[in-house]
Design a protein around this motif. Sequence first.
Motif, mmCIF file in Angstrom:
data_model
loop_
_atom_site.group_PDB
_atom_site.id
_atom_site.type_symbol
_atom_site.label_atom_id
_atom_site.label_comp_id
_atom_site.label_asym_id
_atom_site.label_seq_id
_atom_site.Cartn_x
_atom_site.Cartn_y
_atom_site.Cartn_z
ATOM 1 N N GLU A 243 1.126 -0.848 0.096
ATOM 2 C CA GLU A 243 0.043 -0.173 0.147
ATOM 3 C C GLU A 243 0.773 1.679 -0.224
ATOM 4 O O GLU A 243 0.620 2.499 -0.270
ATOM 5 N N ALA A 244 2.013 1.194 0.400
ATOM 6 C CA ALA A 244 2.703 2.065 0.953
ATOM 7 C C ALA A 244 3.478 2.290 -0.244
ATOM 8 O O ALA A 244 3.629 3.950 -0.675
ATOM 9 N N MET A 245 3.684 1.418 -1.900
ATOM 10 C CA MET A 245 4.704 1.783 -2.693
ATOM 11 C C MET A 245 3.239 2.713 -3.740
ATOM 12 O O MET A 245 3.296 3.227 -4.321
ATOM 13 N N THR A 246 1.961 2.083 -2.964
ATOM 14 C CA THR A 246 0.707 2.477 -4.351
ATOM 15 C C THR A 246 0.449 4.197 -4.116
ATOM 16 O O THR A 246 0.135 4.134 -5.206
ATOM 17 N N ARG A 247 0.861 4.130 -2.499
ATOM 18 C CA ARG A 247 0.412 5.724 -2.817
ATOM 19 C C ARG A 247 1.345 6.574 -2.968
ATOM 20 O O ARG A 247 1.518 7.665 -3.192
ATOM 21 N N PHE A 248 2.886 5.884 -2.719
ATOM 22 C CA PHE A 248 3.903 6.714 -3.230
ATOM 23 C C PHE A 248 3.963 6.744 -4.807
ATOM 24 O O PHE A 248 4.141 8.283 -4.732
ATOM 25 N N LEU A 249 3.927 5.728 -5.509
ATOM 26 C CA LEU A 249 3.891 6.035 -7.060
ATOM 27 C C LEU A 249 2.666 7.355 -7.886
ATOM 28 O O LEU A 249 2.903 7.081 -8.630
ATOM 29 N N ALA A 250 1.570 6.964 -6.473
ATOM 30 C CA ALA A 250 0.266 7.864 -7.224
ATOM 31 C C ALA A 250 0.697 9.487 -7.959
ATOM 32 O O ALA A 250 0.378 9.209 -8.915
ATOM 33 N N PRO A 251 1.447 9.988 -7.404
ATOM 34 C CA PRO A 251 1.778 11.357 -7.248
ATOM 35 C C PRO A 251 2.883 10.904 -8.674
ATOM 36 O O PRO A 251 2.089 12.089 -9.766
ATOM 37 N N PHE A 252 3.454 10.684 -8.836
ATOM 38 C CA PHE A 252 4.311 10.301 -10.356
ATOM 39 C C PHE A 252 3.042 9.469 -11.557
ATOM 40 O O PHE A 252 3.475 9.651 -12.416
ATOM 41 N N SER A 253 2.765 8.568 -10.736
ATOM 42 C CA SER A 253 1.618 8.237 -12.019
ATOM 43 C C SER A 253 0.659 9.399 -12.543
ATOM 44 O O SER A 253 0.084 9.456 -14.293
ATOM 45 N N GLU A 254 0.334 10.008 -11.800
ATOM 46 C CA GLU A 254 -0.677 11.504 -12.199
ATOM 47 C C GLU A 254 0.399 11.964 -13.227
ATOM 48 O O GLU A 254 -0.464 12.852 -14.147
ATOM 49 N N ARG A 255 1.294 12.464 -13.140
ATOM 50 C CA ARG A 255 2.244 13.056 -13.829
ATOM 51 C C ARG A 255 2.301 12.205 -15.796
ATOM 52 O O ARG A 255 2.701 13.576 -15.889
ATOM 53 N N LEU A 256 2.566 11.581 -15.681
ATOM 54 C CA LEU A 256 3.545 10.428 -16.490
ATOM 55 C C LEU A 256 1.591 10.580 -17.727
ATOM 56 O O LEU A 256 0.678 10.269 -17.725
ATOM 57 N N ALA A 257 2.178 10.332 -19.136
ATOM 58 C CA ALA A 257 1.378 10.102 -20.243
ATOM 59 C C ALA A 257 1.567 8.737 -20.232
ATOM 60 O O ALA A 257 0.560 8.181 -20.473
#
Length: 74
Positions: A22-36
Amino acid sequence: MDLDGQIARYTEYLRAKEEAPEAMTRFLAPFSERLAEKNLRNAISLMTQEERAEFNWLLDLLIEPVRPFTLNTF
């Protein structure tokens, strides 16, 4: 020897290991939002050195087997 402290650190390690997915998912979420194109390589390219260190720590928690408790390890 501080056995209580070692047990507390080991308990924290086990908790972090359990929460790592869960921590990895939360950590990666902001980066995922910025990527096409959403892939790990692209996300890593956006990370600062500190973020990359946290990513590596979480990744280690996910892929390493649970270490057994032994004195003077924690």
